[in-house]
Scaffold this active site. Structure first.
Site, PDB file in Angstrom:
ATOM      1  N   LEU A 179       0.826  -1.206   0.000  1.00 21.92           N
ATOM      2  CA  LEU A 179       0.000   0.000   0.000  1.00 21.92           C
ATOM      3  C   LEU A 179       0.860   1.256   0.000  1.00 21.92           C
ATOM      4  O   LEU A 179       1.772   1.393   0.826  1.00 21.92           O
ATOM      5  CB  LEU A 179      -0.903   0.019   1.234  1.00 21.92           C
ATOM      6  CG  LEU A 179      -1.864  -1.162   1.383  1.00 21.92           C
ATOM      7  CD1 LEU A 179      -1.617  -1.863   2.699  1.00 21.92           C
ATOM      8  CD2 LEU A 179      -3.303  -0.721   1.284  1.00 21.92           C
ATOM      9  N   ASP A 180       0.575   2.153  -0.941  1.00 23.90           N
ATOM     10  CA  ASP A 180       1.185   3.477  -0.893  1.00 23.90           C
ATOM     11  C   ASP A 180       0.598   4.207   0.315  1.00 23.90           C
ATOM     12  O   ASP A 180      -0.548   3.958   0.699  1.00 23.90           O
ATOM     13  CB  ASP A 180       0.858   4.232  -2.194  1.00 23.90           C
ATOM     14  CG  ASP A 180       1.465   5.618  -2.209  1.00 23.90           C
ATOM     15  OD1 ASP A 180       2.605   5.757  -1.754  1.00 23.90           O
ATOM     16  OD2 ASP A 180       0.788   6.544  -2.669  1.00 23.90           O
ATOM     17  N   LYS A 181       1.356   5.092   0.947  1.00 20.40           N
ATOM     18  CA  LYS A 181       0.870   5.775   2.154  1.00 20.40           C
ATOM     19  C   LYS A 181      -0.007   6.967   1.813  1.00 20.40           C
ATOM     20  O   LYS A 181      -1.178   7.008   2.170  1.00 20.40           O
ATOM     21  CB  LYS A 181       2.057   6.236   3.016  1.00 20.40           C
ATOM     22  CG  LYS A 181       1.621   6.973   4.286  1.00 20.40           C
ATOM     23  CD  LYS A 181       2.793   7.510   5.067  1.00 20.40           C
ATOM     24  CE  LYS A 181       3.416   8.721   4.388  1.00 20.40           C
ATOM     25  NZ  LYS A 181       2.526   9.922   4.415  1.00 20.40           N
ATOM     26  N   LYS A 236       9.965   1.225  -5.498  1.00 19.87           N
ATOM     27  CA  LYS A 236       8.719   0.523  -5.192  1.00 19.87           C
ATOM     28  C   LYS A 236       8.556  -0.700  -6.100  1.00 19.87           C
ATOM     29  O   LYS A 236       8.102  -1.762  -5.665  1.00 19.87           O
ATOM     30  CB  LYS A 236       7.524   1.463  -5.366  1.00 19.87           C
ATOM     31  CG  LYS A 236       7.442   2.560  -4.313  1.00 19.87           C
ATOM     32  CD  LYS A 236       6.176   3.381  -4.500  1.00 19.87           C
ATOM     33  CE  LYS A 236       6.067   4.480  -3.449  1.00 19.87           C
ATOM     34  NZ  LYS A 236       4.838   5.276  -3.596  1.00 19.87           N
ATOM     35  N   THR A 266      -3.657   6.979   0.206  1.00 19.98           N
ATOM     36  CA  THR A 266      -4.249   5.644   0.294  1.00 19.98           C
ATOM     37  C   THR A 266      -4.587   5.315   1.742  1.00 19.98           C
ATOM     38  O   THR A 266      -5.744   5.110   2.088  1.00 19.98           O
ATOM     39  CB  THR A 266      -3.287   4.583  -0.280  1.00 19.98           C
ATOM     40  OG1 THR A 266      -3.038   4.880  -1.661  1.00 19.98           O
ATOM     41  CG2 THR A 266      -3.897   3.195  -0.174  1.00 19.98           C
TER      42      THR A 266
END
Length: 588
Positions: free
Chosen positions: A282-284, A465, A287
């Protein structure tokens, strides 16, 4: 015989035509098998049974078609949600015009109880809108100036004027419907397997029926007509009708159920493979968090009233366009909604450090840790306070007078309320949540600690990423990546399933993601995995039902205990069972 012939012509002509096409193309499909059974029954004088076979088969076909159409219409009806008339500002005032004629950039007005005709952005007014058809949100969403409106949503309270951002046919609503139609046209892995199975299964059954008709009288004895009858029973029983229809009805129902819930799945393959995910990266920002900083801490450092210090800081930052400055000003406005900004003279921006200016003849500096050190006013007590806030992942701002610091402020990107439930749901499903962010490790660890994420990685560029996703795949297995569909494109491409958050109104996200979450609710990642698992369970049930019923009646046919009518009821019954079982997904 006459009544039977009329029944066959009335109900079975389409089936017989398709059977004839199959014969001409040397294709052994369902229609070929049914046509062969009907003709064979007529040859041996079983006219009532021939008419019953084709009549019941026609009923099963009609029910299957209606069931598939029901699932598809749930999505097609989306395009009908947008009204055909829009209230548009013209040179002669407000007029009602056909939606198709409204140009990009036109000004429209939407009143309470009306549906939004086109995608637009609010220019004036405030309203609450029911966005359930687009995002699946159960509660109305408040809209203010600058907020987007989506075609098909309903104004439950208020009146707004807005500028059209997408013409008819290019709205978010239209793109969702088009994406679902494309997804339904793609064959899922189970569907491809079933089609391949039927490709070999059908000729094998025809060969077996021929052997029963030819070798039965020779090896076991009995009349040729009786064995031909058993061969016809075998053909009808073996029709893979239920098997073939079991997968598309289930997949379409799953896609439709997801779309109603604000989850747009780009194909049956992703719906089926979602159950295999072992990790969700999960991107922070945007999100798990709100995606914009807010004022979180206001602390005095001298005896100056903190309200006065915050007013001075807000007056300085009102002149700046920096996101941190905007967050501080917004925080002040929340605490002092009726307050007035103080005039600032000789204002200047100190690049990378903060701002300075004169208020009521007194010089003030407002900036980060680096600015405080440059001013030479950083004491051990201040260092301790700053370190405490910085280690919590917050951006710290210090207000300094000519004689030193007077107040400390901190801003941070706050965690979404839904993120706690989202991470808990993933953990409960034995799916490992991992945070990948470009923010510093301290911020990443702070947010991850609050949410219960054990693996948080910071300071990651887009290519980092991508590398992290590849490493997670080698370590755990199938990986899902959640991002914005644009900046996280390399990682989304590397993952097994890419999720775009907040895709409503964003054409790029809708096009690039495998699964698009139409609002910003991270809980729907777990909902998608749950639906995928449920869909897989229903698919297995349907295939088991279809094959199980076939094998039972196949044994009865080979032992001579099955009749043609029993065979028809078995085929029709199996078809209806898998259809209704597949439609259960729509109830979610």
């Amino acid at each position: 015989m006459v009544l039977a012939a009329l029944s066959i012509l009335a109900a079975g002509l389409p089936t017989l035509k398709k059977g004839w096409i199959a014969v001409k193309n040397f294709t052994l499909n369902i229609y070929f098998l049914m046509s062969l059974a009907v003709v064979g029954a007529l040859v041996i004088g079983k006219w009532p049974e021939a008419s019953m076979v084709v009549f019941l088969f026609a009923i099963a076909e009609a029910i299957e078609a209606l069931s598939l159409e029901r699932a598809r219409n749930a999505i097609k009806s989306l395009t009908a949600l947008a009204p055909e008339i829009a209230e548009v500002m013209t040179e002669s005032g407000w007029k009602e015009l056909p939606v198709a004629s409204v140009l990009l950039g036109s000004r429209i007005r939407v009143r309470t109880g009306s549906r939004v005709p086109l995608d637009a952005r609010v220019d004036s007014g405030r309203a609450a809108l029911d966005q359930a058809p687009i995002t699946g949100e159960s509660l109305p969403v408040d809209k203010e100036i600058g907020d987007p409106l989506y075609a098909g949503t309903i104004v439950t309270d208020g009146v707004v004027e807005a500028t059209v951002t997408a013409v008819a046919g290019e709205s978010t609503l239209a793109r969702i419907a088009a994406a679902i139609q494309d997804a339904q046209s793609q064959r899922a892995p189970t569907q491809r397997f079933v089609d391949q199975f039927a490709h070999y299964y059908t000729p094998a059954v025809v060969v077996l029926a021929v052997l029963v008709a030819v070798l039965g009288p020779v090896l076991i004895g009995g009349a040729w007509g009786e064995w031909l009858y058993q061969a016809l029973v075998l053909l009808v029983i073996a029709c893979p009708c239920a098997l073939v229809v079991s997968t598309p009805i289930t997949v379409v129902s799953g896609l439709t159920a997801a779309a109603r819930h604000g989850i747009l799945i780009k194909g049956g393959a992703y719906l089926e493979s979602g159950r295999f995910l072992k990790v969700v990266a999960l991107d922070k920002t945007g999100t798990l968090t709100q995606g914009k900083p807010v004022l979180t801490d206001v602390e005095p450092f001298t005896d100056m009233p903190i309200e006065q210090a915050l007013l001075i800081a807000a007056s300085l930052d009102e002149q700046s366009t920096h996101p941190v400055a905007k967050a501080l000003v917004s925080g002040w406005k929340l605490q002092q909604p009726e307050g007035a900004i103080m005039p600032v003279e000789d204002f200047s921006v100190l690049n990378g450090r903060g701002v300075k200016g004169n208020i009521n003849g007194q010089s003030w500096h407002l900036g980060n840790h680096r600015l405080v050190e440059e001013l030479g006013v950083c004491s051990p007590a201040l260092e301790a306070r700053l370190s405490l806030l910085e280690n919590a992942g917050k951006t710290v701002i210090v207000l300094c007078a000519a004689n030193g610091p007077v107040a400390i402020f901190a801003v941070a990107d706050t965690v979404r309320a839904e993120s706690f439930a989202a991470v808990a749901a993933l953990n409960a499903m034995n799916v490992v949540p991992v945070m990948l962010t470009g923010d510093n490790p301290a911020t990443a660890n702070s947010i991850a600690g609050k949410l219960g994420i054990k693996d948080a990685r910071g300071n990651l560029m887009p290519e980092d990423k991508q590398t992290a996703v590849a490493e997670l795949k080698r370590r755990y297995g199938p990986v899902g990546m959640v991002g914005d569909g644009v900046n996280d494109a390399p990682a989304l491409a590397q993952s097994d399933i890419g999720f775009a958050m907040g895709a409503a109104g964003t054409a790029t996200a809708l096009e690039t993601a495998d699964v698009a979450i139409m609002d910003d609710d991270p809980r729907k990642i777990a909902d998608f995995i749950s639906l995928s698992r449920r869909c897989a369970s229903v698919l297995k049930q349907n295939i088991g039902l279809a094959l199980g019923i076939k094998f039972v009646f196949l044994a009865l046919a080979l032992s001579g205990h099955a009749t043609l009518w029993m065979a028809v009821f078995a085929d029709v019954g199996a078809s209806l069972l898998v259809v209704f079982n597949g439609l259960r997904l729509l109830r979610r």
